[in-house]
Design a protein around this motif. Structure first.
Motif, PDB file in Angstrom:
ATOM      1  N   THR A 217       0.835  -1.200   0.000  1.00 29.77           N
ATOM      2  CA  THR A 217       0.000   0.000   0.000  1.00 29.77           C
ATOM      3  C   THR A 217       0.866   1.243   0.000  1.00 29.77           C
ATOM      4  OG1 THR A 217      -0.091  -0.001   2.431  1.00 29.77           O
ATOM      5  CG2 THR A 217      -1.853  -1.194   1.270  1.00 29.77           C
ATOM      6  N   ALA A 223       3.437   2.953  -9.394  1.00 29.68           N
ATOM      7  CA  ALA A 223       2.452   3.705 -10.176  1.00 29.68           C
ATOM      8  C   ALA A 223       3.132   4.867 -10.888  1.00 29.68           C
ATOM      9  CB  ALA A 223       1.325   4.220  -9.287  1.00 29.68           C
ATOM     10  N   ILE A 248      -1.824   5.372 -13.822  1.00 28.95           N
ATOM     11  CA  ILE A 248      -2.989   5.994 -13.200  1.00 28.95           C
ATOM     12  C   ILE A 248      -3.086   7.469 -13.573  1.00 28.95           C
ATOM     13  CG2 ILE A 248      -2.991   4.398 -11.246  1.00 28.95           C
ATOM     14  CD1 ILE A 248      -1.566   6.568  -9.596  1.00 28.95           C
ATOM     15  N   ASP A 249      -4.309   8.010 -13.421  1.00 30.14           N
ATOM     16  CA  ASP A 249      -4.477   9.442 -13.656  1.00 30.14           C
ATOM     17  C   ASP A 249      -4.313  10.196 -12.332  1.00 30.14           C
ATOM     18  OD1 ASP A 249      -6.822   9.137 -12.217  1.00 30.14           O
ATOM     19  OD2 ASP A 249      -8.143   9.277 -13.963  1.00 30.14           O
ATOM     20  N   GLU A 251      -6.424  11.192 -10.262  1.00 29.18           N
ATOM     21  CA  GLU A 251      -7.331  10.717  -9.209  1.00 29.18           C
ATOM     22  C   GLU A 251      -7.043   9.270  -8.813  1.00 29.18           C
ATOM     23  OE1 GLU A 251      -9.403  12.854  -7.849  1.00 29.18           O
ATOM     24  OE2 GLU A 251      -8.701  14.398  -9.258  1.00 29.18           O
ATOM     25  N   ARG A 252      -5.915   8.764  -9.277  1.00 32.66           N
ATOM     26  CA  ARG A 252      -5.500   7.381  -9.031  1.00 32.66           C
ATOM     27  C   ARG A 252      -6.417   6.358  -9.690  1.00 32.66           C
ATOM     28  NH1 ARG A 252      -1.197   6.993  -6.068  1.00 32.66           N
ATOM     29  NH2 ARG A 252      -1.390   4.723  -5.895  1.00 32.66           N
ATOM     30  N   GLN A 253      -7.184   6.806 -10.694  1.00 34.77           N
ATOM     31  CA  GLN A 253      -7.996   5.875 -11.479  1.00 34.77           C
ATOM     32  C   GLN A 253      -7.065   5.012 -12.337  1.00 34.77           C
ATOM     33  OE1 GLN A 253     -11.814   6.599 -10.249  1.00 34.77           O
ATOM     34  NE2 GLN A 253     -11.488   5.447 -12.118  1.00 34.77           N
ATOM     35  N   LEU A 254      -7.344   3.737 -12.408  1.00 35.93           N
ATOM     36  CA  LEU A 254      -6.506   2.822 -13.155  1.00 35.93           C
ATOM     37  C   LEU A 254      -6.761   2.975 -14.649  1.00 35.93           C
ATOM     38  CD1 LEU A 254      -4.497   0.443 -13.183  1.00 35.93           C
ATOM     39  CD2 LEU A 254      -6.474  -1.093 -13.001  1.00 35.93           C
ATOM     40  N   ARG A 319     -10.078   2.901  -8.359  1.00 36.84           N
ATOM     41  CA  ARG A 319      -8.857   3.590  -7.941  1.00 36.84           C
ATOM     42  C   ARG A 319      -7.895   2.557  -7.376  1.00 36.84           C
ATOM     43  NH1 ARG A 319     -12.660   7.737  -5.509  1.00 36.84           N
ATOM     44  NH2 ARG A 319     -12.625   6.305  -3.738  1.00 36.84           N
ATOM     45  N   VAL A 320      -6.621   2.712  -7.677  1.00 35.60           N
ATOM     46  CA  VAL A 320      -5.613   1.761  -7.220  1.00 35.60           C
ATOM     47  C   VAL A 320      -5.322   1.990  -5.742  1.00 35.60           C
ATOM     48  CG1 VAL A 320      -3.246   0.935  -7.511  1.00 35.60           C
ATOM     49  CG2 VAL A 320      -4.597   1.572  -9.520  1.00 35.60           C
TER      50      VAL A 320
END
Length: 335
Positions: A217, A223, A248-249, A251-254, A319-320
């Protein structure tokens, strides 16, 4: 210094040895088969008493019956029936205090005349504690004093001298196992329940260990942004030691994953400009993922099914939130 002289060795007859072994197995198998019709009203009443017990099931027995009793107590305890063993010899010297009025006592004695057991029975009976007996003699003192008697008698011991407890202990053990499993099913005891009493075993790890317990984590998650260069992606993979990196972007979107396999494919593709390509152009879109609430064994199954060595962990919004690889599962002894 005197030389050590080896004791004489009897002539070994392989056929006789094998014949003896088969005879023992056949004798004990016959003793077990003879138990089946004895799963009767008494067996059902014994189970009723155990299920109604508000305390614990106390198992007791002397000698070989004591060894069998310890195993039965352990099996009962691990399958949903709180149980422990009390040595009858120690019971009369203070350990009777371990037996309380809400308990049920299961006493084992092949003869049914074991002095140490008979000596403590008045104290048990005086407290109104239900007594279940497993004996090889339905006419014995223990059988007569028990609230429920389970007949584990045999026609003969497997020992040719008729002395060593063999078939008799096997019969008592099987009767105890029959009680334990009947109670397990009556309670609706599940594999998850079993795992909770065996957290250090392989089954416990398979049924209790979650992805959240072993995943990497925070800063441990590899990333990079979609515009990262191949060099940046490789450096991130090297630092985090998972053989891949999430893309990821903000927003931590995969968006995708870049792995060792993606690198090899890029090196084999002559049309790819490795110096100018961004990781977004080389990554795998729609990678396999898992959520943190899943069992670790599910991650292992997913990796095996898709022949991959690592997984990204995502939340409900994709989100990752974590990452793990096959080595994490190996360290946790899930696989």
């Amino acid at each position: 210094m005197n030389a050590r002289i080896a004791p004489p060795v009897a002539n070994l007859d392989p056929d006789a040895i094998a014949r003896s072994g088969r005879t023992v197995i056949a004798t004990e198998a016959a003793a077990i088969r003879a138990l089946e019709p004895r799963v009767d009203a008494s067996f059902i009443e014994a189970c009723r008493l155990m299920l109604a017990c508000r305390g614990r099931l106390v198992v007791t027995g002397m000698g070989k019956s004591g060894h069998v009793g310890r195993k039965i107590a352990a099996t009962l305890a691990s399958t949903g029936t709180p149980s422990f063993f009390v040595h009858p010899g120690e019971a009369s010297h203070g350990d009777l205090g371990m037996i309380q009025p809400d308990d049920v006592v299961l006493a084992l004695s092949n003869s049914g005349e074991t002095d140490e057991l008979l000596f403590i029975l008045p104290v048990i009976k005086r407290q109104g504690i239900p007594l279940i007996a497993i004996t090889g003699n339905p006419k014995s003192s223990l059988a007569h004093q028990a609230d429920v008697h389970l007949d584990a008698s045999i026609s003969s011991e497997a020992c040719p001298l008729g002395l060593a407890p063999t078939a008799s202990t096997t019969a008592a053990l099987v009767m105890g196992d029959a009680l334990a499993i009947a109670l397990l099913e009556a309670r609706g005891f599940t594999a998850e329940d079993f795992a909770r009493s065996h957290p250090a075993g392989s089954l416990g790890r398979r049924l209790l260990l979650h992805i959240s317990d072993i995943m990497h984590t925070g800063e441990g998650i590899p990333a990079v942004a979609p515009g990262a260069s191949l060099t940046q992606a490789l450096m991130e993979m090297t630092r985090k030691h998972l053989g891949m990196t999430a893309v990821i972007d903000a927003e931590r979107q995969l968006l995708g994953v870049f792995t060792d396999g993606d690198l090899r494919r890029a090196l084999d593709d002559e049309e790819v400009n490795l110096r100018g390509a961004t990781v977004e152009a080389l990554m795998t879109r729609g990678p396999k993922t898992i959520t943190s609430d899943k069992l670790a064994i599910e991650a292992a199954q997913l990796m095996e099914k898709h022949q991959i060595n690592a997984l990204l962990v995502v939340d409900e919004q994709q989100r990752v939130v974590g990452a793990l690889n096959i080595h994490d599962l190996l360290r946790a002894r899930v696989v």
